[in-house]
Design a protein around this motif. Structure first.
Motif, mmCIF file in Angstrom:
data_model
loop_
_atom_site.group_PDB
_atom_site.id
_atom_site.type_symbol
_atom_site.label_atom_id
_atom_site.label_comp_id
_atom_site.label_asym_id
_atom_site.label_seq_id
_atom_site.Cartn_x
_atom_site.Cartn_y
_atom_site.Cartn_z
ATOM 1 N N VAL A 65 -2.632 3.655 -8.719
ATOM 2 C CA VAL A 65 -3.635 4.116 -9.754
ATOM 3 C C VAL A 65 -3.449 5.426 -10.016
ATOM 4 C CG1 VAL A 65 -6.196 4.247 -9.920
ATOM 5 C CG2 VAL A 65 -5.288 2.278 -8.648
ATOM 6 N N ASP A 66 -3.039 5.739 -11.619
ATOM 7 C CA ASP A 66 -3.007 7.062 -12.001
ATOM 8 C C ASP A 66 -1.820 7.997 -11.178
ATOM 9 O OD1 ASP A 66 -3.624 8.762 -13.937
ATOM 10 O OD2 ASP A 66 -5.439 9.541 -13.024
ATOM 11 N N GLY A 67 -0.798 7.313 -10.689
ATOM 12 C CA GLY A 67 0.062 8.054 -10.094
ATOM 13 C C GLY A 67 0.086 8.170 -8.607
ATOM 14 N N VAL A 68 -1.115 7.580 -7.950
ATOM 15 C CA VAL A 68 -1.283 7.605 -6.561
ATOM 16 C C VAL A 68 -1.034 6.491 -5.880
ATOM 17 C CG1 VAL A 68 -2.966 8.061 -4.623
ATOM 18 C CG2 VAL A 68 -2.916 9.643 -6.512
ATOM 19 N N SER A 69 -0.288 6.096 -4.913
ATOM 20 C CA SER A 69 -0.009 4.908 -4.369
ATOM 21 C C SER A 69 -0.754 4.760 -3.271
ATOM 22 C CB SER A 69 1.552 4.984 -3.671
ATOM 23 O OG SER A 69 1.812 5.787 -2.847
ATOM 24 N N TYR A 70 -1.119 3.187 -2.998
ATOM 25 C CA TYR A 70 -1.926 2.818 -2.055
ATOM 26 C C TYR A 70 -1.226 1.592 -1.374
ATOM 27 C CZ TYR A 70 -5.508 5.158 -4.231
ATOM 28 O OH TYR A 70 -6.501 6.144 -5.046
ATOM 29 N N GLY A 121 -9.535 -6.212 9.124
ATOM 30 C CA GLY A 121 -9.129 -5.260 8.078
ATOM 31 C C GLY A 121 -7.965 -4.929 8.100
ATOM 32 N N VAL A 122 -7.539 -3.677 7.167
ATOM 33 C CA VAL A 122 -6.476 -3.274 7.025
ATOM 34 C C VAL A 122 -6.299 -1.715 7.217
ATOM 35 C CG1 VAL A 122 -5.259 -5.129 5.601
ATOM 36 C CG2 VAL A 122 -6.717 -2.975 4.665
ATOM 37 N N ASN A 123 -5.219 -1.056 7.670
ATOM 38 C CA ASN A 123 -5.001 0.350 7.600
ATOM 39 C C ASN A 123 -4.491 0.682 5.968
ATOM 40 O OD1 ASN A 123 -5.510 0.486 10.261
ATOM 41 N ND2 ASN A 123 -3.376 0.292 10.843
ATOM 42 N N ILE A 124 -4.764 1.964 5.584
ATOM 43 C CA ILE A 124 -4.395 2.209 4.042
ATOM 44 C C ILE A 124 -3.668 3.621 4.190
ATOM 45 C CG2 ILE A 124 -5.322 2.604 1.914
ATOM 46 C CD1 ILE A 124 -7.931 1.136 2.846
ATOM 47 N N ALA A 125 -2.306 3.443 3.709
ATOM 48 C CA ALA A 125 -1.589 4.720 3.401
ATOM 49 C C ALA A 125 -2.061 5.270 2.105
ATOM 50 C CB ALA A 125 -0.197 4.331 3.761
ATOM 51 N N ILE A 126 -2.407 6.246 1.707
ATOM 52 C CA ILE A 126 -2.828 6.679 0.432
ATOM 53 C C ILE A 126 -1.810 7.883 0.000
ATOM 54 C CG2 ILE A 126 -4.573 7.948 -0.730
ATOM 55 C CD1 ILE A 126 -6.577 7.096 1.072
ATOM 56 N N ASP A 127 -0.887 7.687 -0.919
ATOM 57 C CA ASP A 127 0.196 8.465 -1.546
ATOM 58 C C ASP A 127 1.101 8.876 -0.317
ATOM 59 O OD1 ASP A 127 0.862 9.036 -4.174
ATOM 60 O OD2 ASP A 127 0.427 11.028 -4.107
ATOM 61 N N ASP A 128 1.099 8.070 0.713
ATOM 62 C CA ASP A 128 1.835 8.455 1.752
ATOM 63 C C ASP A 128 1.449 9.943 2.390
ATOM 64 O OD1 ASP A 128 3.510 6.270 2.251
ATOM 65 O OD2 ASP A 128 4.907 6.919 0.371
ATOM 66 N N LYS A 129 0.339 10.331 2.327
ATOM 67 C CA LYS A 129 -0.154 11.707 2.613
ATOM 68 C C LYS A 129 -1.352 11.656 3.516
ATOM 69 C CE LYS A 129 1.284 14.350 -1.618
ATOM 70 N NZ LYS A 129 1.907 13.060 -2.053
ATOM 71 N N VAL A 130 -2.086 10.500 3.360
ATOM 72 C CA VAL A 130 -3.323 10.373 4.196
ATOM 73 C C VAL A 130 -3.266 8.924 4.640
ATOM 74 C CG1 VAL A 130 -5.766 10.331 4.309
ATOM 75 C CG2 VAL A 130 -4.580 12.109 2.487
ATOM 76 N N TYR A 131 -3.921 8.569 5.903
ATOM 77 C CA TYR A 131 -3.899 7.392 6.636
ATOM 78 C C TYR A 131 -5.267 7.055 6.987
ATOM 79 C CZ TYR A 131 -1.346 3.587 9.011
ATOM 80 O OH TYR A 131 -1.074 2.312 9.315
ATOM 81 N N TYR A 132 -5.647 5.651 6.603
ATOM 82 C CA TYR A 132 -6.868 5.346 6.913
ATOM 83 C C TYR A 132 -6.766 4.306 7.930
ATOM 84 C CZ TYR A 132 -10.877 2.227 6.868
ATOM 85 O OH TYR A 132 -11.869 1.417 7.231
ATOM 86 N N GLN A 133 -7.727 4.546 8.950
ATOM 87 C CA GLN A 133 -7.633 3.261 9.883
ATOM 88 C C GLN A 133 -9.324 3.158 10.047
ATOM 89 O OE1 GLN A 133 -5.452 5.549 13.000
ATOM 90 N NE2 GLN A 133 -4.170 3.708 13.128
ATOM 91 N N LEU A 176 -1.401 4.082 16.203
ATOM 92 C CA LEU A 176 -1.318 5.713 16.309
ATOM 93 C C LEU A 176 -0.005 6.095 16.302
ATOM 94 C CD1 LEU A 176 -3.897 6.229 18.940
ATOM 95 C CD2 LEU A 176 -4.305 7.078 16.648
ATOM 96 N N ALA A 177 1.120 5.172 16.737
ATOM 97 C CA ALA A 177 2.496 5.626 16.666
ATOM 98 C C ALA A 177 3.065 5.664 15.504
ATOM 99 C CB ALA A 177 3.050 4.754 17.692
ATOM 100 N N LYS A 178 2.500 4.717 14.355
ATOM 101 C CA LYS A 178 2.916 4.307 13.006
ATOM 102 C C LYS A 178 2.342 5.763 12.360
ATOM 103 C CE LYS A 178 2.321 -0.683 12.925
ATOM 104 N NZ LYS A 178 1.580 -1.845 12.352
ATOM 105 N N ALA A 179 1.193 6.029 12.422
ATOM 106 C CA ALA A 179 0.572 7.306 12.109
ATOM 107 C C ALA A 179 1.533 8.542 12.186
ATOM 108 C CB ALA A 179 -0.899 7.580 11.963
ATOM 109 N N LYS A 180 1.745 8.763 13.719
ATOM 110 C CA LYS A 180 2.517 9.757 14.185
ATOM 111 C C LYS A 180 4.147 9.947 13.546
ATOM 112 C CE LYS A 180 3.737 13.303 17.019
ATOM 113 N NZ LYS A 180 3.211 14.497 16.859
ATOM 114 N N GLN A 181 4.725 8.686 13.437
ATOM 115 C CA GLN A 181 6.110 8.647 12.988
ATOM 116 C C GLN A 181 5.944 9.100 11.483
ATOM 117 O OE1 GLN A 181 7.797 4.774 13.643
ATOM 118 N NE2 GLN A 181 9.799 5.610 13.021
ATOM 119 N N ALA A 182 5.049 8.573 10.888
ATOM 120 C CA ALA A 182 4.959 8.937 9.318
ATOM 121 C C ALA A 182 4.507 10.242 8.937
ATOM 122 C CB ALA A 182 3.926 8.066 8.576
ATOM 123 N N GLY A 183 4.185 11.160 9.720
ATOM 124 C CA GLY A 183 3.667 12.533 9.664
ATOM 125 C C GLY A 183 2.507 12.834 8.951
ATOM 126 N N TYR A 184 1.532 11.821 9.096
ATOM 127 C CA TYR A 184 0.396 12.248 8.491
ATOM 128 C C TYR A 184 -0.362 13.292 9.218
ATOM 129 C CZ TYR A 184 0.908 7.769 6.201
ATOM 130 O OH TYR A 184 1.717 6.759 5.539
#
Length: 283
Positions: free
Chosen positions: A152-157, A169-181, A209-217
């Motif tokens: 959406v408008d240049g930001v990935s979900y 529910g799901v986890n959501i990576a927002i523009d590979d910068k922010v991670y929702y759980q 948590l390991a996924k979030a850590k590995q991705a560097g959020y």
């Protein structure tokens, strides 16, 4: 309503049994978007998010209490941009106000909302709060897979299935910068007992948590409480759950487990959560 549904419903209303702060908005600015966080501190301590770009808004996790819906909608309108999508992960009520917006829900959550368990909880909430919440289950414009990606408008979900057992529910990576759980980590509180229902829940939490850590959020979001956490919170909770897993194996019963956890973490808040987690793990 059967005992299982009643247990889930009762647990959902007790996230913050201590004195609660007033509802508050906060913002975090990134290169391509601004994240607005609304911590309602209502009886369920629900948190909602707005991703603001140059031209559009995306709402993530709506509010459910009518007074909080009004406050959140007014804030959104003041931003002066159209809502492109309303994205639901775990909170699928409070959507009646978004009659003309594109409402999106992952398929597992949409299926859950049609279940008898969901219907029982919704009925319970309606009675508990004297119809001060929006309990209408709306028709969604998009029912998507739990691995869906969109822009959406240049930001990935990027939607990702949660590793937590029994969570639709799901986890959501927002523009590979922010991670929702659903539950954001915290170095000040014990884990929520809504999160740890059995031993497999610990493994699921560690996987997410390991996924979030590995991705560097460095900013992590959650649907309850203050709604935001840092990399330090993430690191702490990884260590915390590893220790919890060890102590479950080493402790003969729930009472010893609680004693051992308190020895390791004497300053954490949330003793009631720890006590109920112990019951969950040793039943």
């Amino acid at each position: 309503m059967n005992k299982v549904i009643l247990s889930v419903a009762l647990s959902a209303i007790s996230f913050f049994s201590f004195a609660q702060p007033s509802a508050q908005f906060s913002t975090d600015k990134f290169e391509n978007f601004t994240l607005h966080t609304y911590a309602s501190f209502d009886p369920m301590a629900d948190v909602s998010f707005i991703v603001e770009t140059d031209k559009k808004l995306v709402v993530i996790e709506p509010q459910v209490f009518t007074n909080n819906i009004e406050e959140f909608v007014q804030y959104t309108q003041q931003l002066g941009k159209p809502i492109e999508k309303v994205l639901v992960s775990f909170h699928a009520l409070g959507l009646k106000v978004y009659e003309n917006e594109d409402k999106v829900i992952p398929r597992p959550m949409e299926a859950f909302m049609q279940s008898e368990a969901a219907k029982g909880m919704i009925e319970f909430f309606g009675k508990k709060y004297n119809n001060s919440i929006d309990t209408e289950v709306v028709k969604f414009d998009e029912v998507v897979e739990a691995t869906t990606m969109f822009n959406v408008d240049g930001v990935s979900y990027r939607l990702e299935p949660t590793s937590m057992p029994g969570m639709p529910g799901v986890n959501i990576a927002i523009d590979d910068k922010v991670y929702y759980q659903h539950f954001s980590p915290s170095k000040e509180f014990h884990a929520s007992y809504h999160m740890i229902k059995k031993k497999a829940s610990i493994d699921g939490a560690l996987m997410d948590l390991a996924k979030a850590k590995q991705a560097g959020y460095t900013l992590l979001l959650g649907s309850h409480g203050f709604g935001k956490a840092t990399a330090a919170d993430l690191d702490f909770q990884i260590t915390y759950f590893k220790k919890m897993k060890q102590l479950v194996a080493d402790s003969a019963d729930a009472e010893i487990f609680v004693k051992n956890m308190n020895t390791e973490y004497p300053d954490l808040q949330g003793q009631e959560d720890l006590t109920i987690i112990a019951k969950n793990l040793y039943q």
